[in-house]
Design a protein around this motif. Structure first.
Motif, PDB file in Angstrom:
ATOM      1  N   GLY A 243       0.815  -1.211   0.000  1.00 56.55           N
ATOM      2  CA  GLY A 243       0.000   0.000   0.000  1.00 56.55           C
ATOM      3  C   GLY A 243       0.846   1.258   0.000  1.00 56.55           C
ATOM      4  O   GLY A 243       0.557   2.220  -0.730  1.00 56.55           O
ATOM      5  N   VAL A 244       1.909   1.264   0.805  1.00 53.67           N
ATOM      6  CA  VAL A 244       2.795   2.430   0.849  1.00 53.67           C
ATOM      7  C   VAL A 244       3.545   2.574  -0.466  1.00 53.67           C
ATOM      8  O   VAL A 244       3.738   3.689  -0.973  1.00 53.67           O
ATOM      9  CB  VAL A 244       3.774   2.319   2.030  1.00 53.67           C
ATOM     10  CG1 VAL A 244       4.726   3.517   2.052  1.00 53.67           C
ATOM     11  CG2 VAL A 244       3.019   2.223   3.347  1.00 53.67           C
ATOM     12  N   ALA A 245       3.963   1.457  -1.038  1.00 52.09           N
ATOM     13  CA  ALA A 245       4.692   1.503  -2.305  1.00 52.09           C
ATOM     14  C   ALA A 245       3.830   2.092  -3.415  1.00 52.09           C
ATOM     15  O   ALA A 245       4.324   2.823  -4.285  1.00 52.09           O
ATOM     16  CB  ALA A 245       5.170   0.096  -2.694  1.00 52.09           C
ATOM     17  N   GLU A 246       2.536   1.801  -3.392  1.00 52.76           N
ATOM     18  CA  GLU A 246       1.634   2.355  -4.399  1.00 52.76           C
ATOM     19  C   GLU A 246       1.565   3.873  -4.276  1.00 52.76           C
ATOM     20  O   GLU A 246       1.592   4.604  -5.286  1.00 52.76           O
ATOM     21  CB  GLU A 246       0.237   1.751  -4.231  1.00 52.76           C
ATOM     22  CG  GLU A 246      -0.809   2.299  -5.201  1.00 52.76           C
ATOM     23  CD  GLU A 246      -0.452   2.036  -6.650  1.00 52.76           C
ATOM     24  OE1 GLU A 246      -0.832   2.870  -7.505  1.00 52.76           O
ATOM     25  OE2 GLU A 246       0.200   1.010  -6.937  1.00 52.76           O
ATOM     26  N   ALA A 247       1.488   4.372  -3.050  1.00 54.19           N
ATOM     27  CA  ALA A 247       1.482   5.815  -2.837  1.00 54.19           C
ATOM     28  C   ALA A 247       2.795   6.433  -3.310  1.00 54.19           C
ATOM     29  O   ALA A 247       2.805   7.521  -3.904  1.00 54.19           O
ATOM     30  CB  ALA A 247       1.257   6.121  -1.358  1.00 54.19           C
ATOM     31  N   MET A 248       3.901   5.737  -3.079  1.00 54.51           N
ATOM     32  CA  MET A 248       5.201   6.235  -3.521  1.00 54.51           C
ATOM     33  C   MET A 248       5.291   6.294  -5.039  1.00 54.51           C
ATOM     34  O   MET A 248       5.841   7.237  -5.604  1.00 54.51           O
ATOM     35  CB  MET A 248       6.318   5.341  -2.983  1.00 54.51           C
ATOM     36  CG  MET A 248       6.609   5.524  -1.507  1.00 54.51           C
ATOM     37  SD  MET A 248       7.973   4.463  -0.980  1.00 54.51           S
ATOM     38  CE  MET A 248       9.275   4.954  -2.093  1.00 54.51           C
ATOM     39  N   ARG A 249       4.727   5.297  -5.705  1.00 51.10           N
ATOM     40  CA  ARG A 249       4.762   5.295  -7.176  1.00 51.10           C
ATOM     41  C   ARG A 249       3.983   6.478  -7.724  1.00 51.10           C
ATOM     42  O   ARG A 249       4.382   7.095  -8.725  1.00 51.10           O
ATOM     43  CB  ARG A 249       4.204   3.977  -7.711  1.00 51.10           C
ATOM     44  CG  ARG A 249       5.177   2.808  -7.598  1.00 51.10           C
ATOM     45  CD  ARG A 249       4.702   1.607  -8.383  1.00 51.10           C
ATOM     46  NE  ARG A 249       3.543   0.984  -7.755  1.00 51.10           N
ATOM     47  CZ  ARG A 249       3.619   0.033  -6.836  1.00 51.10           C
ATOM     48  NH1 ARG A 249       4.803  -0.386  -6.407  1.00 51.10           N
ATOM     49  NH2 ARG A 249       2.530  -0.509  -6.323  1.00 51.10           N
ATOM     50  N   THR A 250       2.874   6.815  -7.074  1.00 52.22           N
ATOM     51  CA  THR A 250       2.088   7.962  -7.510  1.00 52.22           C
ATOM     52  C   THR A 250       2.897   9.251  -7.381  1.00 52.22           C
ATOM     53  O   THR A 250       2.927  10.089  -8.287  1.00 52.22           O
ATOM     54  CB  THR A 250       0.795   8.077  -6.681  1.00 52.22           C
ATOM     55  OG1 THR A 250       0.025   6.891  -6.856  1.00 52.22           O
ATOM     56  CG2 THR A 250      -0.028   9.284  -7.112  1.00 52.22           C
ATOM     57  N   VAL A 251       3.569   9.412  -6.255  1.00 50.72           N
ATOM     58  CA  VAL A 251       4.379  10.610  -6.022  1.00 50.72           C
ATOM     59  C   VAL A 251       5.544  10.664  -7.010  1.00 50.72           C
ATOM     60  O   VAL A 251       5.850  11.712  -7.580  1.00 50.72           O
ATOM     61  CB  VAL A 251       4.893  10.629  -4.575  1.00 50.72           C
ATOM     62  CG1 VAL A 251       6.002  11.653  -4.397  1.00 50.72           C
ATOM     63  CG2 VAL A 251       3.760  10.925  -3.614  1.00 50.72           C
ATOM     64  N   SER A 252       6.213   9.536  -7.212  1.00 52.44           N
ATOM     65  CA  SER A 252       7.350   9.501  -8.135  1.00 52.44           C
ATOM     66  C   SER A 252       6.909   9.830  -9.557  1.00 52.44           C
ATOM     67  O   SER A 252       7.654  10.464 -10.313  1.00 52.44           O
ATOM     68  CB  SER A 252       8.020   8.125  -8.097  1.00 52.44           C
ATOM     69  OG  SER A 252       8.570   7.874  -6.818  1.00 52.44           O
ATOM     70  N   GLY A 253       5.693   9.415  -9.922  1.00 52.94           N
ATOM     71  CA  GLY A 253       5.179   9.742 -11.246  1.00 52.94           C
ATOM     72  C   GLY A 253       4.945  11.229 -11.423  1.00 52.94           C
ATOM     73  O   GLY A 253       5.131  11.777 -12.516  1.00 52.94           O
ATOM     74  N   ARG A 254       4.549  11.906 -10.356  1.00 54.92           N
ATOM     75  CA  ARG A 254       4.320  13.354 -10.423  1.00 54.92           C
ATOM     76  C   ARG A 254       5.625  14.140 -10.366  1.00 54.92           C
ATOM     77  O   ARG A 254       5.702  15.256 -10.888  1.00 54.92           O
ATOM     78  CB  ARG A 254       3.423  13.779  -9.263  1.00 54.92           C
ATOM     79  CG  ARG A 254       2.001  13.260  -9.361  1.00 54.92           C
ATOM     80  CD  ARG A 254       1.218  13.565  -8.095  1.00 54.92           C
ATOM     81  NE  ARG A 254      -0.145  13.046  -8.173  1.00 54.92           N
ATOM     82  CZ  ARG A 254      -0.944  12.890  -7.131  1.00 54.92           C
ATOM     83  NH1 ARG A 254      -0.511  13.240  -5.922  1.00 54.92           N
ATOM     84  NH2 ARG A 254      -2.167  12.409  -7.289  1.00 54.92           N
ATOM     85  N   HIS A 255       6.637  13.565  -9.717  1.00 57.19           N
ATOM     86  CA  HIS A 255       7.925  14.260  -9.544  1.00 57.19           C
ATOM     87  C   HIS A 255       9.051  13.298  -9.920  1.00 57.19           C
ATOM     88  O   HIS A 255       9.704  12.717  -9.036  1.00 57.19           O
ATOM     89  CB  HIS A 255       8.080  14.729  -8.100  1.00 57.19           C
ATOM     90  CG  HIS A 255       6.919  15.527  -7.587  1.00 57.19           C
ATOM     91  ND1 HIS A 255       6.698  16.841  -7.937  1.00 57.19           N
ATOM     92  CD2 HIS A 255       5.900  15.180  -6.749  1.00 57.19           C
ATOM     93  CE1 HIS A 255       5.611  17.283  -7.334  1.00 57.19           C
ATOM     94  NE2 HIS A 255       5.107  16.296  -6.615  1.00 57.19           N
ATOM     95  N   PRO A 256       9.304  13.123 -11.212  1.00 55.69           N
ATOM     96  CA  PRO A 256      10.241  12.074 -11.666  1.00 55.69           C
ATOM     97  C   PRO A 256      11.645  12.200 -11.097  1.00 55.69           C
ATOM     98  O   PRO A 256      12.330  11.197 -10.906  1.00 55.69           O
ATOM     99  CB  PRO A 256      10.246  12.274 -13.189  1.00 55.69           C
ATOM    100  CG  PRO A 256       8.954  12.962 -13.492  1.00 55.69           C
ATOM    101  CD  PRO A 256       8.669  13.836 -12.325  1.00 55.69           C
ATOM    102  N   GLY A 257      12.118  13.411 -10.825  1.00 58.24           N
ATOM    103  CA  GLY A 257      13.485  13.566 -10.340  1.00 58.24           C
ATOM    104  C   GLY A 257      13.631  13.492  -8.837  1.00 58.24           C
ATOM    105  O   GLY A 257      14.748  13.603  -8.310  1.00 58.24           O
ATOM    106  N   LEU A 258      12.539  13.265  -8.135  1.00 56.70           N
ATOM    107  CA  LEU A 258      12.565  13.283  -6.676  1.00 56.70           C
ATOM    108  C   LEU A 258      13.098  11.960  -6.120  1.00 56.70           C
ATOM    109  O   LEU A 258      12.642  10.883  -6.498  1.00 56.70           O
ATOM    110  CB  LEU A 258      11.160  13.544  -6.133  1.00 56.70           C
ATOM    111  CG  LEU A 258      10.990  13.547  -4.605  1.00 56.70           C
ATOM    112  CD1 LEU A 258      11.814  14.663  -3.976  1.00 56.70           C
ATOM    113  CD2 LEU A 258       9.514  13.691  -4.241  1.00 56.70           C
ATOM    114  N   GLU A 259      14.041  12.051  -5.192  1.00 55.95           N
ATOM    115  CA  GLU A 259      14.555  10.859  -4.501  1.00 55.95           C
ATOM    116  C   GLU A 259      13.585  10.488  -3.387  1.00 55.95           C
ATOM    117  O   GLU A 259      13.348  11.274  -2.468  1.00 55.95           O
ATOM    118  CB  GLU A 259      15.934  11.154  -3.919  1.00 55.95           C
ATOM    119  CG  GLU A 259      16.538   9.990  -3.146  1.00 55.95           C
ATOM    120  CD  GLU A 259      17.835  10.364  -2.447  1.00 55.95           C
ATOM    121  OE1 GLU A 259      18.228   9.649  -1.484  1.00 55.95           O
ATOM    122  OE2 GLU A 259      18.457  11.371  -2.847  1.00 55.95           O
ATOM    123  N   VAL A 260      13.021   9.285  -3.471  1.00 55.57           N
ATOM    124  CA  VAL A 260      12.005   8.851  -2.513  1.00 55.57           C
ATOM    125  C   VAL A 260      12.438   7.545  -1.864  1.00 55.57           C
ATOM    126  O   VAL A 260      12.895   6.623  -2.543  1.00 55.57           O
ATOM    127  CB  VAL A 260      10.633   8.651  -3.184  1.00 55.57           C
ATOM    128  CG1 VAL A 260       9.571   8.337  -2.126  1.00 55.57           C
ATOM    129  CG2 VAL A 260      10.233   9.872  -3.988  1.00 55.57           C
TER     130      VAL A 260
END
Length: 293
Positions: free
Chosen positions: A60-77
């Protein structure tokens, strides 16, 4: 050491809004984002062992992270799923963060900003800034010319940490800092020959308060010359004066005395009131009174 901006996530709508806010702030500041979820093994789920439950939570957390990474491709998460009580896990995460971002349960018609016991405990215990974001937070407010509003109280030394956070945030957002100082008539017994002389030299109470605000802002104006500053001095309770300008704020910044009492750490009445009634995200910045104060 580079501190990340950390978001506490539990899958609720408000925590996902907090995650979005934290991601945008991390991009602005050029910092990594850390996503933390605290969980406890539920023995009542007899059909799922510890590893299985951990896997559900991680997915569940990984899915939220994928959403954020998709919006901010250069962000280190980075993601951390921590077993244990949420208040302690989040307080521990805050200690290693530039700031901790949490969700609020909403803005109720009676009691306003519903903070929750976990949020209150984390804010009271941590020595790092904590930002509260409610469900439905609109990123458009950050680009609508609204101010970073900060409450200034006491001396320049008292409010240094709070003003630093406000100016750094405004600089990252290219926003105006609106510094607010509230004042009230002191009781007669509070006057002393020394205080009366200070007031007389300043020309009265209101000019004295305006000068106190200007003095507190001076080093931060010099350090952040490109940040516009608006000064707001008004007679009234600090909480009411701050909330009176909250409508023009994209972020409200308030201080919390980082001290413990006989009954434990406290948030403070002004901070508590702003947290419960402001419609925008609220940053609570702990600060210490100088040793010689």
């Amino acid at each position: 050491m580079t501190r990340p901006i950390t978001a506490g996530v539990d899958g609720t709508e408000e925590s996902l809004a907090a995650l979005d806010w934290a991601a945008r702030e991390a991009v602005r500041r050029g910092l990594p984002l850390r996503v933390v979820h605290a969980w406890r093994y539920a023995e009542s789920l007899a059909t799922a062992d510890r590893d299985t439950q951990h896997g559900w939570v991680s997915d569940g957390v990984a899915e939220a992270m994928r959403t954020v990474s998709g919006r901010h491709p250069g962000l280190e998460v980075r993601m951390d799923v921590v077993e244990g009580g949420p208040a302690q896990a989040l307080a521990d995460a805050a200690a290693e963060a530039e700031m901790l971002v949490l969700g609020s349960r909403g803005h109720g018609p009676v009691i306003g900003f519903l903070l929750g016991s976990v949020g209150q405990q984390v804010i009271a215990e941590t020595t790092r800034p904590v930002v509260l974001v409610r469900a439905g937070d609109q990123p458009a407010a950050e680009a609508a010319g609204r101010d970073v509003v900060v409450g200034q109280h006491g001396s320049a030394e008292d409010s240094a940490d709070v003003l630093r956070f406000a100016f750094e945030t405004a600089a990252a957002r290219r926003a105006t800092v609106r510094a607010v100082r509230a004042w009230t008539l002191p009781p007669v017994f509070a006057y002393s020959p020394g205080s009366l002389k200070l007031l007389d030299d300043a020309g009265g109470l209101e000019p004295y308060e305006k000068q106190a605000l200007a003095d507190a802002l001076a080093p931060w104006r010099e350090r952040f010359p490109d940040v516009p500053v608006a000064e707001h001095v008004e007679m009234g309770s600090a909480g009411q004066v701050l909330l009176s300008v909250a409508g023009r704020a994209q972020l409200m910044v308030v201080g919390r005395r980082a001290r413990r009492t006989a009954v434990g750490a406290r948030i403070g009445s002004v901070t508590h009131g702003v947290l419960h009634h402001a419609g925008c995200p609220v940053a609570v910045v702990p600060h210490e009174r100088p040793a010689d104060a």
